[in-house]
Scaffold this motif. Structure first.
Motif, PDB file in Angstrom:
ATOM      1  N   LYS A 180       0.703  -1.260  -0.161  1.00 35.19           N
ATOM      2  CA  LYS A 180      -0.089   0.133   0.070  1.00 35.19           C
ATOM      3  C   LYS A 180       0.763   1.106   0.007  1.00 35.19           C
ATOM      4  O   LYS A 180       1.761   1.359   0.481  1.00 35.19           O
ATOM      5  N   PHE A 181       0.384   2.230  -0.701  1.00 32.60           N
ATOM      6  CA  PHE A 181       0.924   3.541  -0.906  1.00 32.60           C
ATOM      7  C   PHE A 181       0.633   4.233   0.508  1.00 32.60           C
ATOM      8  O   PHE A 181      -0.484   4.104   1.176  1.00 32.60           O
ATOM      9  N   VAL A 182       1.458   5.246   1.082  1.00 27.85           N
ATOM     10  CA  VAL A 182       1.553   5.966   1.924  1.00 27.85           C
ATOM     11  C   VAL A 182       1.420   7.408   2.006  1.00 27.85           C
ATOM     12  O   VAL A 182       2.357   7.941   1.253  1.00 27.85           O
ATOM     13  N   VAL A 183       0.578   7.874   2.664  1.00 28.53           N
ATOM     14  CA  VAL A 183       0.198   9.628   2.403  1.00 28.53           C
ATOM     15  C   VAL A 183       0.310   9.896   3.909  1.00 28.53           C
ATOM     16  O   VAL A 183       0.008   9.346   4.849  1.00 28.53           O
ATOM     17  N   ALA A 184       0.822  11.131   4.080  1.00 30.66           N
ATOM     18  CA  ALA A 184       0.929  11.742   5.436  1.00 30.66           C
ATOM     19  C   ALA A 184       0.745  13.102   5.534  1.00 30.66           C
ATOM     20  O   ALA A 184       1.282  13.995   4.615  1.00 30.66           O
ATOM     21  N   HIS A 185      -0.076  13.477   6.797  1.00 30.56           N
ATOM     22  CA  HIS A 185       0.089  14.986   7.089  1.00 30.56           C
ATOM     23  C   HIS A 185       1.084  15.036   8.131  1.00 30.56           C
ATOM     24  O   HIS A 185       0.897  14.550   9.309  1.00 30.56           O
ATOM     25  N   GLY A 198      10.865   6.371   3.763  1.00 30.92           N
ATOM     26  CA  GLY A 198      10.115   5.899   2.517  1.00 30.92           C
ATOM     27  C   GLY A 198       8.854   6.443   2.123  1.00 30.92           C
ATOM     28  O   GLY A 198       8.136   5.712   1.367  1.00 30.92           O
ATOM     29  N   LEU A 199       8.384   7.430   2.917  1.00 35.04           N
ATOM     30  CA  LEU A 199       7.012   7.946   2.878  1.00 35.04           C
ATOM     31  C   LEU A 199       6.709   8.168   1.128  1.00 35.04           C
ATOM     32  O   LEU A 199       7.660   8.857   0.646  1.00 35.04           O
ATOM     33  N   ASP A 200       5.575   8.065   0.638  1.00 39.16           N
ATOM     34  CA  ASP A 200       5.468   8.052  -0.494  1.00 39.16           C
ATOM     35  C   ASP A 200       4.763   9.556  -1.013  1.00 39.16           C
ATOM     36  O   ASP A 200       5.450  10.178  -1.942  1.00 39.16           O
ATOM     37  N   GLU A 201       4.133  10.125  -0.142  1.00 41.07           N
ATOM     38  CA  GLU A 201       3.732  11.510  -0.463  1.00 41.07           C
ATOM     39  C   GLU A 201       3.318  12.051   0.948  1.00 41.07           C
ATOM     40  O   GLU A 201       2.932  11.497   1.637  1.00 41.07           O
ATOM     41  N   PHE A 202       3.461  13.461   0.989  1.00 43.24           N
ATOM     42  CA  PHE A 202       3.082  14.201   2.049  1.00 43.24           C
ATOM     43  C   PHE A 202       2.317  15.553   1.655  1.00 43.24           C
ATOM     44  O   PHE A 202       2.474  16.122   0.700  1.00 43.24           O
ATOM     45  N   GLU A 203       1.370  16.021   2.538  1.00 43.01           N
ATOM     46  CA  GLU A 203       0.309  16.810   2.130  1.00 43.01           C
ATOM     47  C   GLU A 203       0.555  18.233   2.733  1.00 43.01           C
ATOM     48  O   GLU A 203       1.441  18.199   3.774  1.00 43.01           O
TER      49      GLU A 203
END
Length: 431
Positions: A180-185, A198-203
């Motif tokens: 699973k892809f991981v998004v984070a605030h 290795g976080l995929d995307e941050f907001e």
């Protein structure tokens, strides 16, 4: 609105066609829609005389837009379609409820856009949003939550502000092992730490301190080097910071797009806590906007992958229409209109993992299309001149969708975000 199009074939004939990928507009082309899919792109003269034709004079046809950062509520679906948004990613909601909404939208195209979802906000020891969030004190706790979310069928995992570096590392590793892809605030974990994990995307560019204040090219480049080295994606949601900084701006009360917003949400907007906070709180966001745009421009110039999201329905973010506002902010940051539009179409599709079936006008892809008067590649503001939206072959016009939205106004909005924002405002009113 026409009936289910599963057996329907017709040709859409715009003045201009942009496929979501190319550097140029195409003229003299038609898109043949068969059932739910794009069947072909052909010269207008090759369309059979007997085929149904939809003429779109002085219009540009584009892929349906995507909003990669939404907290969905039951009353927002038709507004997204009216704005040309055919896909959304919900990044924080009640797990069971949003899975039900995802299924409902898949079966009923008129309910709203296609939904991808993350389930609950997976937070640290303290929950900021009680209905959307879920607390985790230990690595074992967050591993179990991720396992449960993956088994439930979410499209991605969303980590929230209170996740510290220890939990972040474990969460990213666990989610990736489960595919699973991981998004984070980000907040308790910095962008630099999250990128290394290795976080995929941050907001929101949260946790990315260099983006929030004056910085040199070298300082920006040091962060951008890390983003590129780890293929980390950013979803800036500039529009939410702009709205929070200008929450007292009287002009929002005269935004005629508010007719698409449920009265319950309008009340929340008018009583949001930051309206009565010290002015320095609002100034922080106002002052940061120029720096956030600067960082975004430099990131774009160096080919960082930039998704496009909004954080709807936070204050003054009209569902769907706030995507148009975010596009304008990307353009104001110095990103060419065509690249901004890619972020909302083909790039978002790749980020969301659906670029094999959506995000561009290609035979075999879903017939998710948007027709606007004018040419948004020459004038980004034309993106709001919606003529019609096509979702999986079914055509929708704004006037019909507005009737549907108005029918919702007799019912309270459902969804964890509406509950959380309502309780947040009520607590503030009691002070």
């Amino acid at each position: 609105m026409n009936k289910d199009p599963s057996q329907n074939t017709y040709a859409v004939i715009p003045e201009r066609l942009w496929n979501g990928i190319s550097d140029r507009i195409q003229l003299g082309k038609a898109v043949v829609v068969k059932g739910h899919l794009i069947d072909a792109i052909v010269p207008i003269g090759d369309i059979p005389v007997s085929m149904e034709k939809i003429f779109l004079n002085d219009c540009t046809l584009l892929p349906g837009l995507m909003d990669a950062h939404v907290h969905y509520s039951s009353v927002m679906g038709p507004a997204f379609l009216a704005a040309g948004v055919t896909t959304i990613r919900d990044v924080g909601n009640n797990l069971e409820w949003i899975l039900q909404q995802r299924d409902r939208h898949a079966k009923d195209l008129s309910a709203g856009p296609s939904i991808l979802c993350c389930g609950n906000l997976l937070d640290g020891p303290d929950i900021y949003w009680p209905h959307m969030g879920y607390a985790h004190r230990t690595a074992t706790d967050i591993k179990a939550s991720i396992q449960h979310h993956v088994e439930s069928g979410v499209d991605a995992i969303k980590l929230y502000a209170g996740v510290n570096p220890t939990l972040m590392k474990v969460a990213v590793e666990t989610a990736h092992k489960l595919g699973k892809f991981v998004v984070a605030h980000l907040q308790d974990t910095s962008a630099e730490e999250a990128i290394k994990f290795g976080l995929d995307e941050f907001e929101h560019l949260s946790g990315c301190e260099v983006a929030w204040h004056h910085a040199t090219q070298l300082e920006d480049d040091l962060m951008i080097d890390q983003l590129l080295a780890h293929n980390t994606i950013i979803d800036p949601t500039l529009v939410v910071w702009d709205r929070l900084g200008r929450i007292l701006d009287h002009s929002f009360l005269h935004d005629n797009r508010r007719i698409w917003v449920h009265p319950h949400h309008l009340f929340i907007w008018q009583n949001y806590q930051s309206r009565n906070a010290p002015q320095e709180n609002r100034w922080r966001y106002q002052g940061a906007m120029v720096h956030l745009k600067r960082f975004l421009r430099r990131a774009h110039e160096r080919d960082v992958t930039i998704a496009l999201g909004t954080d709807t329905p936070f204050p003054n973010l009209v569902p769907g229409m706030s995507v148009h506002d975010e596009l304008a902010m990307y353009f104001d940051a110095g990103i060419p209109a065509i690249d901004a539009l890619r972020s909302a179409t083909s790039i978002n599709a790749k980020v969301l993992g659906i670029d094999d079936k959506a995000g561009s006008i290609i035979p075999g892809h879903r017939a998710d299309l948007l027709a606007v008067k004018g040419n948004p590649i020459e004038n980004i503001q034309d993106i709001s001149n919606i003529t019609c939206t096509i979702r999986e072959g079914r055509r929708f016009q704004p006037k019909d969708l507005l009737e549907m939205v108005n029918s919702f106004f007799n019912h309270e909005p459902d969804g964890a975000v509406s509950k959380d924002l309502w309780e947040y405002v009520k607590a503030n009113l009691k002070k």
